[in-house]
Enzyme design. Structure first.
Site, PDB file in Angstrom:
ATOM      1  N   ASP A 114      37.818  52.282  46.554  1.00 45.42           N
ATOM      2  CA  ASP A 114      39.460  52.195  46.525  1.00 45.42           C
ATOM      3  C   ASP A 114      40.053  52.689  45.278  1.00 45.42           C
ATOM      4  OD1 ASP A 114      39.671  51.654  49.209  1.00 45.42           O
ATOM      5  OD2 ASP A 114      39.223  49.679  48.975  1.00 45.42           O
TER       6      ASP A 114
ATOM      7  N   HIS B 146      33.222  43.901  44.961  1.00 44.32           N
ATOM      8  CA  HIS B 146      32.961  44.159  46.468  1.00 44.32           C
ATOM      9  C   HIS B 146      32.152  42.884  46.896  1.00 44.32           C
ATOM     10  CE1 HIS B 146      31.683  46.040  50.110  1.00 44.32           C
ATOM     11  NE2 HIS B 146      32.786  46.733  49.876  1.00 44.32           N
TER      12      HIS B 146
HETATM   13  N1  CMC Z   1      39.307  41.041  39.478  1.00 43.41           N
HETATM   14  C1  CMC Z   1      39.083  40.098  38.748  1.00 43.41           C
HETATM   15  N2  CMC Z   1      38.220  39.244  39.177  1.00 43.41           N
HETATM   16  C2  CMC Z   1      37.364  39.307  40.250  1.00 43.41           C
HETATM   17  C3  CMC Z   1      37.812  40.280  41.110  1.00 43.41           C
HETATM   18  C4  CMC Z   1      38.787  41.340  40.629  1.00 43.41           C
HETATM   19  N3  CMC Z   1      38.998  42.436  41.219  1.00 43.41           N
HETATM   20  N4  CMC Z   1      36.933  40.491  42.186  1.00 43.41           N
HETATM   21  C5  CMC Z   1      36.091  39.162  41.889  1.00 43.41           C
HETATM   22  N5  CMC Z   1      36.721  38.641  40.887  1.00 43.41           N
HETATM   23  C6  CMC Z   1      36.209  37.376  40.711  1.00 43.41           C
HETATM   24  C7  CMC Z   1      36.766  36.029  41.128  1.00 43.41           C
HETATM   25  O1  CMC Z   1      37.719  35.486  40.481  1.00 43.41           O
HETATM   26  C8  CMC Z   1      35.239  34.919  41.283  1.00 43.41           C
HETATM   27  O2  CMC Z   1      35.465  34.491  40.056  1.00 43.41           O
HETATM   28  P1  CMC Z   1      34.771  32.862  39.835  1.00 43.41           P
HETATM   29  O3  CMC Z   1      33.600  32.922  40.243  1.00 43.41           O
HETATM   30  O4  CMC Z   1      34.991  32.678  38.415  1.00 43.41           O
HETATM   31  O5  CMC Z   1      35.758  32.134  40.752  1.00 43.41           O
HETATM   32  C9  CMC Z   1      34.317  35.905  41.289  1.00 43.41           C
HETATM   33  O6  CMC Z   1      34.730  37.151  40.890  1.00 43.41           O
HETATM   34  C10 CMC Z   1      33.818  36.322  42.613  1.00 43.41           C
HETATM   35  O7  CMC Z   1      34.790  36.625  43.331  1.00 43.41           O
HETATM   36  P2  CMC Z   1      35.123  36.532  45.014  1.00 43.41           P
HETATM   37  O8  CMC Z   1      36.482  36.708  45.617  1.00 43.41           O
HETATM   38  O9  CMC Z   1      34.367  34.896  45.480  1.00 43.41           O
HETATM   39  O10 CMC Z   1      33.845  37.692  45.726  1.00 43.41           O
HETATM   40  P3  CMC Z   1      34.119  38.047  47.209  1.00 43.41           P
HETATM   41  O11 CMC Z   1      32.688  38.671  47.359  1.00 43.41           O
HETATM   42  O12 CMC Z   1      34.670  37.081  47.806  1.00 43.41           O
HETATM   43  O13 CMC Z   1      35.338  39.002  46.834  1.00 43.41           O
HETATM   44  C11 CMC Z   1      36.647  41.136  46.952  1.00 43.41           C
HETATM   45  C12 CMC Z   1      35.136  40.534  47.237  1.00 43.41           C
HETATM   46  C13 CMC Z   1      36.508  42.693  47.323  1.00 43.41           C
HETATM   47  C14 CMC Z   1      37.593  40.455  47.960  1.00 43.41           C
HETATM   48  C15 CMC Z   1      37.000  40.956  45.478  1.00 43.41           C
HETATM   49  O14 CMC Z   1      36.397  41.578  44.613  1.00 43.41           O
HETATM   50  C16 CMC Z   1      38.307  41.668  45.279  1.00 43.41           C
HETATM   51  O15 CMC Z   1      39.389  40.576  45.753  1.00 43.41           O
HETATM   52  N6  CMC Z   1      38.629  42.747  44.784  1.00 43.41           N
HETATM   53  C17 CMC Z   1      39.994  43.157  44.538  1.00 43.41           C
HETATM   54  C18 CMC Z   1      40.390  43.761  45.917  1.00 43.41           C
HETATM   55  C19 CMC Z   1      39.741  45.205  46.443  1.00 43.41           C
HETATM   56  O16 CMC Z   1      39.496  46.052  45.495  1.00 43.41           O
HETATM   57  N7  CMC Z   1      39.047  45.249  47.428  1.00 43.41           N
HETATM   58  C20 CMC Z   1      38.348  46.259  48.159  1.00 43.41           C
HETATM   59  C21 CMC Z   1      36.903  46.149  48.559  1.00 43.41           C
HETATM   60  S1  CMC Z   1      36.122  47.676  48.946  1.00 43.41           S
HETATM   61  C22 CMC Z   1      36.887  48.046  50.267  1.00 43.41           C
HETATM   62  C23 CMC Z   1      36.006  47.746  51.772  1.00 43.41           C
HETATM   63  O17 CMC Z   1      35.132  48.012  51.688  1.00 43.41           O
HETATM   64  O18 CMC Z   1      36.827  47.175  52.431  1.00 43.41           O
END
Ligand code: CMC
Length: 430
Positions: A364, A306
């Site tokens: 989710d 998240h």
């Molecule tokens: N599986 C594997 N690796 C992950 C995941 C995941 N679900 N989420 C983040 N990472 C890794 C990512 O690859 C990155 O690694 P590195 O630092 O080596 O490049 C690191 O963790 C940070 O990720 P980020 O994308 O920079 O983090 P963010 O804060 O921009 O992303 C997120 C948050 C929710 C988009 C992401 O965690 C994700 O894509 N999760 C899966 C989708 C999901 O479950 N979304 C629902 C969010 S809750 C509903 C809501 O409130 O809307």
């Protein structure tokens, strides 16, 4: 809110900016005058360090796993309140008295029916459209039907539009579902509570009524409460940005629905369930964990991670409990999906990669299993999220419109394109 100042240097220039402190949570540096004093903008793609507004609606402490609506912890509201009470709280800032609650429920309920012509509007859309496409279109279309509540400068019209949106959203969502099935639309029934009414509009048919399970209605209500608001997330920020131009509330909420559709936001519950189905068995989990950790593989564990929570999502705990209640009501003792989900959660939570990156299950992760067990197709999951989030979107939109310092949202950019150059006529181009 109190304010002090803070100074920092850029090259030889020392800049002093106000530092504003909220009631809880991190303070903010007010950089509103930064460009005027330095000729520079700030650069923060994804707004990871940027507060876009002042708000007194929802508070999240991502490190501690805390979520408060108007100061009240989400678990207390989800255990003891109902969705319309939550909507009232988000809109007006206080819990309603019994009389206020009765009046609010009455008003919302009296706005559940949609203009009869909307049924014909649906017929212009393909039967096999994704229900989110249908919802985007039909919510946007409300502004073409309710001209008497689109003047945003009139507080009464704003209030009526708010009631209409909260009241009609479940009706449109159920119509989107019925349309995809080719079944007749079911009109709302005013003697039912919000969630029971929605279940009936989805599952009853004119030739056979639907026996509403109180466990399902309560579970759905709780899902609505948990999704009702989440401060300045992508869709809420979209609603605020659209609203900042003076667009009418139906158009703004349609923009929010469109943003919510994305798999990184509201579409994640659909993606999480599909992923669990794809994993299929506990033995396959290590393969998927390895893929999630592989930098060259775009696969992510859906339902994990998240932007704000770097701890267990407080909504996920309540969702997990609700999931068990629904499965229990259905007499499902061995759900292969639940088995995979629980094993995946356990493995991921003890894996160094997920620990180091603070990737915990989010709401989710369990909501998909619950909704599927209740009979909703995967394509309806985000639609249900949109029904719930409408309460938050409307509260945030109202707060923005009523904020005297509100101005049109207009981010700046770091331009990296071609510098100025002269146009070359096509005949002179190679
Ligand atoms: N599986 C594997 N690796 C992950 C995941 C995941 N679900 N989420 C983040 N990472 C890794 C990512 O690859 C990155 O690694 P590195 O630092 O080596 O490049 C690191 O963790 C940070 O990720 P980020 O994308 O920079 O983090 P963010 O804060 O921009 O992303 C997120 C948050 C929710 C988009 C992401 O965690 C994700 O894509 N999760 C899966 C989708 C999901 O479950 N979304 C629902 C969010 S809750 C509903 C809501 O409130 O809307």
């Amino acid at each position: 809110m109190s304010a002090t100042t803070g100074s920092f240097s850029i090259g030889d220039t020392t800049v002093t900016m106000p530092v504003k402190t909220g009631s809880i949570g991190p303070s903010v540096v007010d950089i509103g005058k930064l460009y005027a004093s330095t000729g520079m903008f700030t650069y923060d793609p994804g707004f990871t360090s940027t507060a876009s507004c002042e708000s007194s609606i929802t508070y999240i402490d991502g490190d501690e796993g805390v979520l408060l609506y108007r100061g009240y912890p989400i678990d207390q509201i989800a255990e003891q309140g109902d969705f319309l009470e939550t909507a009232y709280l988000l809109l007006y800032g206080e819990l309603p008295s019994p009389t206020q609650k009765k009046d609010f429920d009455y008003r919302i309920t009296r706005h559940t029916m949609v203009h009869e012509q909307m049924a014909r509007f649906f017929q212009g859309l393909r039967r096999d459209s994704h229900p989110m496409a249908v919802l985007c279109a039909s919510v946007g279309a409300l502004s073409a039907f309710y001209h008497d509540s689109t003047d945003i400068s009139d507080p009464k019209q704003r209030m009526v539009a708010s009631f209409r949106l909260i009241g009609k959203m479940p009706t449109l969502a159920a119509m989107a579902y019925k349309y995809s099935l080719g079944q007749p639309f079911i009109y709302p029934k005013n003697d039912l509570d919000y969630s029971s009414n929605f279940l009936r509009m989805c599952y009853a048919v004119p030739c056979e009524d639907y026996k509403i399970s109180s466990v399902f209605a309560r579970a759905l209500d709780r899902i609505f409460i948990l999704h009702a608001d989440h401060e300045q997330n992508a869709s809420t920020s979209t609603v605020r940005l659209a609203g900042s131009s003076g667009a009418n509330p139906f158009a703004c909420i349609a923009a929010g629905v469109a943003c919510l559709w994305g798999p990184a936001h509201g579409g994640a519950n659909e993606a999480a369930l599909k992923m669990l189905m794809e994993i299929g068995t506990v033995e396959n989990i290590p393969k998927f964990i390895a893929r999630a950790k592989d930098k060259n593989d775009p696969f992510r564990l859906m339902g994990f991670g998240h932007r704000v929570y770097k701890n267990y999502d407080p909504r996920a705990k309540i969702m997990q409990r609700t999931c068990y209640e629904v499965l229990n009501e259905l007499g499902i003792k061995d759900s292969p999906l639940l088995e995979v989900a629980m094993a995946l959660e356990k493995i991921a939570l003890s894996d160094e990669y997920f620990i180091e990156k603070k990737l915990y299950p989010n709401i989710d992760f369990y909501s998909g299993i619950t909704l599927k067990a209740m009979g909703f197709p995967v394509s309806m999951f985000t639609v249900l999220f949109a029904v719930a989030r409408t309460a938050g979107w409307i509260a945030q939109w109202k707060e923005m419109i009523e904020d005297p310092s509100q101005k049109i949202g207009r981010p700046r950019q770091l331009y990296v394109g071609a510098p100025k150059r002269d146009y070359v006529p096509i005949s002179a181009r190679a």
